[in-house]
Design an enzyme around this catalytic site. Structure first.
Site, PDB file in Angstrom:
ATOM      1  N   LYS A  86      29.747  58.615  37.745  1.00 48.30           N
ATOM      2  CA  LYS A  86      30.817  57.995  36.958  1.00 48.30           C
ATOM      3  C   LYS A  86      30.512  58.086  35.467  1.00 48.30           C
ATOM      4  CE  LYS A  86      32.483  54.771  40.472  1.00 48.30           C
ATOM      5  NZ  LYS A  86      32.748  53.378  40.829  1.00 48.30           N
ATOM      6  N   HIS A 113      36.213  41.434  41.416  1.00 47.11           N
ATOM      7  CA  HIS A 113      34.760  41.233  41.449  1.00 47.11           C
ATOM      8  C   HIS A 113      34.433  39.733  41.415  1.00 47.11           C
ATOM      9  CE1 HIS A 113      34.505  45.405  39.362  1.00 47.11           C
ATOM     10  NE2 HIS A 113      34.041  45.576  40.584  1.00 47.11           N
ATOM     11  N   SER A 138      38.427  48.894  38.852  1.00 48.17           N
ATOM     12  CA  SER A 138      38.192  49.025  37.408  1.00 48.17           C
ATOM     13  C   SER A 138      38.912  50.245  36.841  1.00 48.17           C
ATOM     14  CB  SER A 138      36.691  49.125  37.122  1.00 48.17           C
ATOM     15  OG  SER A 138      36.027  47.987  37.595  1.00 48.17           O
ATOM     16  N   ARG A 146      37.875  46.216  50.310  1.00 48.48           N
ATOM     17  CA  ARG A 146      39.286  45.956  50.002  1.00 48.48           C
ATOM     18  C   ARG A 146      40.203  46.479  51.080  1.00 48.48           C
ATOM     19  NH1 ARG A 146      38.224  48.533  44.280  1.00 48.48           N
ATOM     20  NH2 ARG A 146      36.747  49.532  45.673  1.00 48.48           N
TER      21      ARG A 146
END
Ligand code: ADP
Length: 162
Positions: A41, A17, A128, A90
């Site tokens: 989440k 990040h 994460s 990514r």
């Protein structure tokens, strides 16, 4: 003044990040790192904890601010007078979801553009969730997260006995 929003869960913020934030500040005058409440989440850290970790990890960069928002991302972006939403890409696996989000957001507000930035390749496998999983089992994540996050992860798992 060019303003951008970098939204995400940041549960917790990682070096991946931070890489994106630094790249964004070379293009934009002000970057708001914005914690979104993702209903899908179940976060490890509270919004307040995540906010504090972002602030401590970015306090050297005066062009970065951290906030929390609720409601529609595009409406939040307009309220901050932002020209762009930043997202990190990514790998190809990120693409489909990001593509859908970007086009839906454009549909909601045509004047807010989504800008994709790619991190240094050493962060392409980082997220994460994997950090939390390693830390939960006592693994060393100090190369992947800021020191303040590393300390908080240790505390969290020591105190809560997950
Ligand atoms: P979200 O729940 O919105 O995906 P995340 O906090 O997981 O929130 O990610 C926020 C943004 O940062 C997303 O655009 C994601 O693709 C990007 N991102 C996450 N980890 C990395 C990384 N290691 N390198 C580059 N971008 C990343």
């Amino acid at each position: 003044m060019k303003i951008a929003i970098y939204p995400g869960s940041f549960d917790p913020i990682t070096n991946g990040h931070l890489d994106i934030i630094e790249r964004a500040t070379t293009i934009f005058d002000k970057v708001f790192v914005a914690i979104a409440q993702n209903t899908a989440k179940d976060p490890l850290f509270t919004v307040e904890e995540r906010l504090r970790l972002i602030k401590k990890s970015t306090n050297k960069n005066k062009n970065v601010e951290a906030e929390h928002f609720t409601g529609l991302l595009v409406e939040y972006a307009v309220s901050k007078k932002a020209h762009a939403i930043i997202r990190g890409l990514r790998a190809v696996s990120d693409f489909e979801y990001e593509f859908q989000m970007a086009l839906m957001n454009r549909n909601l507000r045509e004047d807010v553009e989504t800008v994709f930035l790619m991190p240094n390749e050493k962060y392409t496998y980082l997220n994460s969730s994997i950090i939390k999983e390693i830390a939960r089992h006592g693994g060393d994540v100090s190369n992947f997260v800021p020191e303040v996050v590393n300390n908080h992860l240790r505390q969290k798992f020591e105190n809560n006995n997950f």
